[in-house]
Design an enzyme around this catalytic site. Structure first.
Site, mmCIF file in Angstrom:
data_model
loop_
_atom_site.group_PDB
_atom_site.id
_atom_site.type_symbol
_atom_site.label_atom_id
_atom_site.label_comp_id
_atom_site.label_asym_id
_atom_site.label_seq_id
_atom_site.Cartn_x
_atom_site.Cartn_y
_atom_site.Cartn_z
ATOM 1 N N PHE C 118 0.853 -1.178 0.000
ATOM 2 C CA PHE C 118 0.000 0.000 0.000
ATOM 3 C C PHE C 118 0.888 1.226 0.000
ATOM 4 C CE2 PHE C 118 -4.413 -0.539 -0.039
ATOM 5 C CZ PHE C 118 -5.033 0.653 0.325
ATOM 6 N N GLN C 232 -7.164 15.160 3.311
ATOM 7 C CA GLN C 232 -6.516 14.284 2.342
ATOM 8 C C GLN C 232 -7.322 14.180 1.065
ATOM 9 O OE1 GLN C 232 -6.022 9.796 2.822
ATOM 10 N NE2 GLN C 232 -3.941 10.537 2.961
ATOM 11 N N HIS C 234 -7.754 11.947 -2.019
ATOM 12 C CA HIS C 234 -7.408 10.623 -2.531
ATOM 13 C C HIS C 234 -7.109 10.769 -4.018
ATOM 14 C CE1 HIS C 234 -7.584 6.414 -3.556
ATOM 15 N NE2 HIS C 234 -7.617 6.121 -2.276
ATOM 16 N N LEU C 244 -14.798 6.410 -4.932
ATOM 17 C CA LEU C 244 -13.446 5.972 -4.631
ATOM 18 C C LEU C 244 -13.027 4.767 -5.472
ATOM 19 C CD1 LEU C 244 -10.987 5.980 -2.639
ATOM 20 C CD2 LEU C 244 -12.308 4.430 -1.233
ATOM 21 N N GLU C 247 -6.829 2.553 -3.519
ATOM 22 C CA GLU C 247 -5.375 2.567 -3.657
ATOM 23 C C GLU C 247 -4.849 1.167 -3.957
ATOM 24 O OE1 GLU C 247 -3.581 5.210 -1.048
ATOM 25 O OE2 GLU C 247 -1.905 3.893 -0.563
ATOM 26 N N ARG C 281 -0.265 9.511 -0.523
ATOM 27 C CA ARG C 281 -1.391 10.083 -1.259
ATOM 28 C C ARG C 281 -1.243 11.567 -1.550
ATOM 29 N NH1 ARG C 281 -6.405 7.105 1.755
ATOM 30 N NH2 ARG C 281 -5.967 5.034 0.919
ATOM 31 N N HIS C 349 -11.210 13.244 0.519
ATOM 32 C CA HIS C 349 -11.418 11.876 0.985
ATOM 33 C C HIS C 349 -11.440 11.739 2.493
ATOM 34 C CE1 HIS C 349 -11.219 7.566 1.040
ATOM 35 N NE2 HIS C 349 -10.031 7.534 1.587
ATOM 36 N N ARG C 384 -2.181 11.113 5.999
ATOM 37 C CA ARG C 384 -2.423 9.750 6.467
ATOM 38 C C ARG C 384 -1.947 8.757 5.422
ATOM 39 N NH1 ARG C 384 -6.336 5.960 5.593
ATOM 40 N NH2 ARG C 384 -7.801 7.298 4.501
#
Lengths: 147, 249, 573
Positions: C118, C232, C234, C244, C247, C281, C349, C384
């Site tokens: 990730f 954040q 995304h 969404l 990721e 991100r 996001h 994050r």
């Protein structure tokens, strides 16, 4: 508006804090849309029953060991009304068979002892082949090609 | 709005403080080509009639809030494209449920049924406190994975003819979720759940219309879950005469 | 008649953090009664939409220290290091606990839990359940919570006010959305777990319910909102709907391409180094915006975008690892990712900021706790890492639950008479608001203008001038919102009234975001200020803290960051 469902369909155990309108059947119930195949599927049982009576009657006449009576019985079945009924019954039972075999895989146990059920495409292909062979056999017998 | 087609929406309305029974209202909505039914409902609420009440949240078909009857079929309105419909679209609350207000239905009945099937991991009676995770092979996961996909949208309840006629029937989603736990290799509660499955309104009330599977937007196949549950219960019942009743599965 | 309901602990919000807190509370003490008050049925909470995974150290080649370092660096050194240390220790315990409660984690061949790569993580430590991890986690938590009859649920109840008496929180005022009745739900401790506030932005992955209610509730009672400027974006959301695309699609090997088909993260220098599509991100979002600004974006019906290319992964891999991505792309973008690239652009996001809490989830107001996205502990600092927030809900939801119980056991009974009179006043206020035809302002108009102000002022790149303008515009909207015209006078399931209350909450949160952003004259993590492009540790290595003045205006202060074994350094990948 559609027809009313049973007044207590999906009712909660404890009554809600406001008055609710009674549940409705889906708009297309019962004469249109997806309920038609479901009711038709169950109704084929009636057709099968009638066909069964016809077969019983034939067996009864056979049992009289009287060739004349048998010939008379067979010619009675050539009446237009019977032919129309038979055509309709063949189509209905054919449709019933197809739908039954489509749903059939869901009724199979996932495992019998150490043997697992085959994957769905294999199972469906097998069932369709069996259906075709059985239909062909029955047609051949009834058409006089065999027996 | 230029360049946008206008569709007519016939929406069921009901306010228990004012209306004796549900009625319908018509709204003319200029729709975009890529809209879903939910976009039209939100347009009605924002621009035409702010008194329309409907449930929605994620708008990506995963929260399960927005189930309604669209032209007579139970659908998730956030997933149902308007380009599949003609110039008139009927939107009504989910069938087979009591109606609270406009397009909002009573959900407590479903939650009662869900609670009844004990949808949680039931540990073995003598299990020691577990450290870490269970081992579960990908095959064991596959045995119940499909049934765990249920988003509790209740479209299956709206489609099921037995739910309409049999108030005690647990219903497709509740049985599928109970069955999901029965099939989970980490669970030991099938004995308890099968008592419920064999009771009034249990799996044997299902008449195999298979409409639940037809409408399920997440491919849970509750029809299959119910048939498998019936089969396992019958086998379990039959073998109980031969095998002493120990761990019922 | 106002009903007064008595419980020991009240949890507001029924998502990942709220359910975990409620479960932790009833397990901590078998005598306690816990109220779970949620404005939607818990399985509708927005946790359900999370796709990618939840991070915890699981493999032999991983260590708690590595996970902590990745998180500290990802947070651009604004995360509190004691919080991060506690988090990485608890993460494997919490995810294993969830597995015991039935969560169907994807598995390796040998039966152990599988992990995937990730963004921003140096090794594979993201546990996943195909690509619907939030859905599985939420339903496992919800179904597990059904075991406890001491968790009393108040579904579709909207908390409009906290009950604060004698310097401590004593419960909440709750509107039963269904019947319109207002009641007081008393508790010796209250835990806020209401999620973030993505709906203040026009394009967001967030669902309709993410309106920052808990943040506003705390803010109005004098609790500060920490690090609100850190929002954040995304990198991969569908243009238009903002839906969404996880990721994980990049974790499984997807590429980002510009209009010429170029993998711009590799061919051009955007600071992500060899990590390319698996960078953090904030950096990827900025890279995409700069690509588009440089004229290499693709034109689409909802503005410019770039491509997420999964075509080289093959149908089998997509069907087994990313089935939900395929479904979303086909249904909402009319594109099948097996054959065509998916149009994506950065969308709002997640909020790193939120209600100011310490490592116990306790706010400065005694009896008030917060956990999950609505809280700022601070685990995530200025940015994050993906898959940390689901674990955060579990770790800090559990801790807040336990600490709230400790507090409740030592606290005295709430003042019922006082609660009743405050609730009656609140009920009168809501009655007057419901269907009030007095004003001329409409909810969708104010909402749209708030969205536009934030999109212009607090986008991926921010300028001092546009942030200042956003603050001014939001202040004007605050003056207009008391003059709302509402048409629905019904008491039963009045969603217009709820929308009006949510709008007020969103404006409070929006002002906190814009004002905090204006005050931070540096670039750090997700806050990229064009006028001050460098990070300035000398002056800005602190959390921002927005509190409400006596006149109701936002005031931006500061709070120290807890540093630890890692000193801030340049954030390069």
């Amino acid at each position: 508006m559609s027809a009313r469902a049973r007044i207590d369909s999906m009712r909660p155990k404890r009554p809600g804090s406001t008055r609710t309108a009674p549940p409705r059947m889906p708009d297309l119930y019962p004469t249109r849309g997806r309920y038609l195949p479901y009711i038709a599927f169950g109704s084929v049982g009636l057709l099968l029953m009638l066909v069964g009576f016809g077969i019983l009657r034939s067996v009864w006449v056979l049992g009289e060991h009287d060739p004349a009576a048998w010939r008379a019985h067979l010619s009675a079945y050539r009446h237009p009304a019977y032919i129309v009924f038979h055509l309709f019954a063949m189509l209905a039972i054919g449709w019933f068979g197809l739908r039954f075999f489509r749903l059939f895989p869901k009724t199979q146990p996932p495992k019998i002892g150490p043997l697992r059920s085959p994957p769905e495409p294999v199972l469906l292909a097998g069932l369709r082949t069996a259906f075709v062979i059985a239909t062909a056999l029955v047609a051949a017998v009834l058409g006089g090609a065999i027996g | 709005m230029s360049g946008r087609e206008t569709k007519t929406f016939v929406v069921t309305r009901f306010d228990p403080d004012r209306d004796e029974a549900p009625r319908t209202e018509r709204y003319e909505v200029p729709v975009r080509d890529d809209w879903k039914v939910l976009d039209a409902l939100n347009y009605i609420k924002d621009e035409i009639d702010p008194t329309l009440s409907h449930r929605w949240s994620c708008r990506m078909a995963v929260c399960g809030s927005c189930g309604m009857q669209v032209n007579g079929e139970p659908k998730l309105t956030c997933k149902t494209a308007l380009r599949e419909y003609g110039s008139t679209v009927e939107v009504a609350p989910l069938a087979n449920f009591p109606v609270v207000r406009d397009l909002v239905i009573e959900m407590e009945g479903f939650l009662d049924k869900l609670q009844a099937v004990r949808p949680w991991i039931i540990e073995a009676k003598d299990a020691a406190r577990r450290e870490g995770t269970h081992r579960q092979s990908p095959e064991e996961l596959e045995a119940f994975k499909k049934f765990s996909m249920c988003i509790n949208c209740m479209l299956c309840y709206a489609a099921c003819p037995v739910v309409a006629n049999e108030p005690d029937f647990l219903g497709p989603a509740a049985i599928a979720l109970g069955h999901r736990y029965n099939q989970d290799s980490r669970d030991h509660g099938a004995g308890e759940r099968n008592q419920v499955f064999r009771g009034e309104g249990g799996v044997f009330a299902c008449s195999f219309a298979n409409e639940c599977t037809e409408v399920c937007p997440k491919h849970v196949d509750p029809g299959y879950a119910i048939q498998e549950a019936k089969l396992l219960n019958v086998i379990d019942w039959a073998t109980s005469f031969v095998v002493p009743r120990g761990k019922a599965r | 008649m106002i009903e007064v309901l008595q419980h020991d602990v009240v949890v507001v919000g029924g998502g990942g953090a709220g359910l975990r807190a409620a479960i932790a509370a009833v397990e901590a003490d078998p005598r306690l009664s816990v109220a779970l008050v949620s404005k939607v049925y818990p399985m509708r909470s927005h946790t359900v939409s999370a796709e990618g995974g939840a991070a915890a150290v699981a493999r032999e080649d991983d260590s708690l220290e590595m996970h902590a370092w990745d998180t500290v660096k990802g947070s651009d050194f604004l995360g509190d290091q004691d919080v991060i240390q506690y988090f990485v220790e608890q993460a494997p315990i919490e995810l294993a606990l969830l597995e015991n409660w039935g969560c169907p984690w994807s598995r390796n061949e040998d039966g152990s839990v599988a992990t995937r790569a990730f963004g921003g993580m140096t090794t594979k430590r993201t546990w996943f359940a195909t690509d619907k991890v939030g859905f599985h986690m939420l339903h496992s938590l919800f179904q597990h919570s059904l075991r406890f009859d001491r968790i009393v649920r108040y579904d579709e109840h909207f908390v409009s006010k906290l009950l604060v008496e004698g310097g401590r929180v004593q419960g909440v005022v709750s509107l039963d959305i269904r019947s319109g009745a207002v009641s007081a739900i008393l508790g010796r401790a209250v835990i806020l777990a209401t999620g973030g506030a993505g709906k203040v932005f026009p394009f967001t992955t967030n669902g309709n319910i993410k309106t920052g209610d808990g943040m506003a509730l705390a803010y109005r009672e004098g609790v500060g909102l920490k690090d609100m400027e850190f929002l954040q974006y995304h990198p991969t959301g569908l243009p238009g709907t903002g839906i969404l695309i996880t990721e994980a699609s990049r974790g499984e090997g997807g590429y980002l391409r510009n209009k010429d088909g170029e993998r711009f993260l590799v061919t051009r220098d955007y600071g992500v180094g060899t990590k390319a599509e698996l960078g953090p991100r904030d950096m990827i979002s900025r890279a995409i915006i700069r690509e588009i600004a440089a004229g290499r974006g693709v034109d689409g019906p909802y503005g410019q975008h770039v491509w997420l290319d999964l075509t080289h992964l093959g149908e089998d891999k997509i069907n087994s690892r990313l089935p939900f991505v395929r479904e979303l792309s086909t249904t909402y973008a009319f594109v099948d990712p097996v054959h065509e690239p998916i149009p994506i652009r950065p969308v709002a996001h997640y909020m790193m900021g939120g209600v100011d809490t310490n490592i116990d989830g306790a706010t400065p107001l005694p009896g008030l706790y917060a956990a999950g996205e609505c809280a700022c502990v601070s685990l995530n600092g200025a940015n994050r890492l993906g898959s940390n927030s689901l674990t955060e809900c579990l770790v800090f939801g559990a801790r807040a639950g336990r600490k709230a119980v400790e507090y409740a056991l030592g606290a005295g009974a709430p003042d019922e008479a006082r609660a009743r009179s405050v609730t009656e006043a609140e009920a009168a206020r809501l009655d007057a608001l419901r269907g009030s035809a007095r004003g001329e302002e409409k909810i969708p108009r104010i909402r749209d203008e708030m969205n536009r102000a934030l999109e212009a002022g607090c986008g991926v790149y921010r300028e001092q001038a546009s942030m200042a303008l956003a603050c001014k515009e939001l202040a004007i909207l605050q003056e207009r919102v008391p003059r709302l015209r509402l048409s629905d006078a019904s008491r039963v399931f009045n969603t217009e009234l709820v929308a009006a209350l949510e709008l007020q909450n969103m404006l409070d949160v929006a002002e906190a975001i814009a004002n905090a952003a204006l005050a931070r004259k540096e670039s750090r993590g997700a806050h990229a200020c064009s006028d001050h492009p460098a990070r300035n540790d000398a002056e800005y290595l602190h959390h921002s803290l927005v509190t409400r003045s006596a006149e109701g205006r936002p005031v931006v202060g500061r709070k120290a960051v807890t540093l630890g074994i890692w000193e801030p350094e340049e954030r390069k990948y």
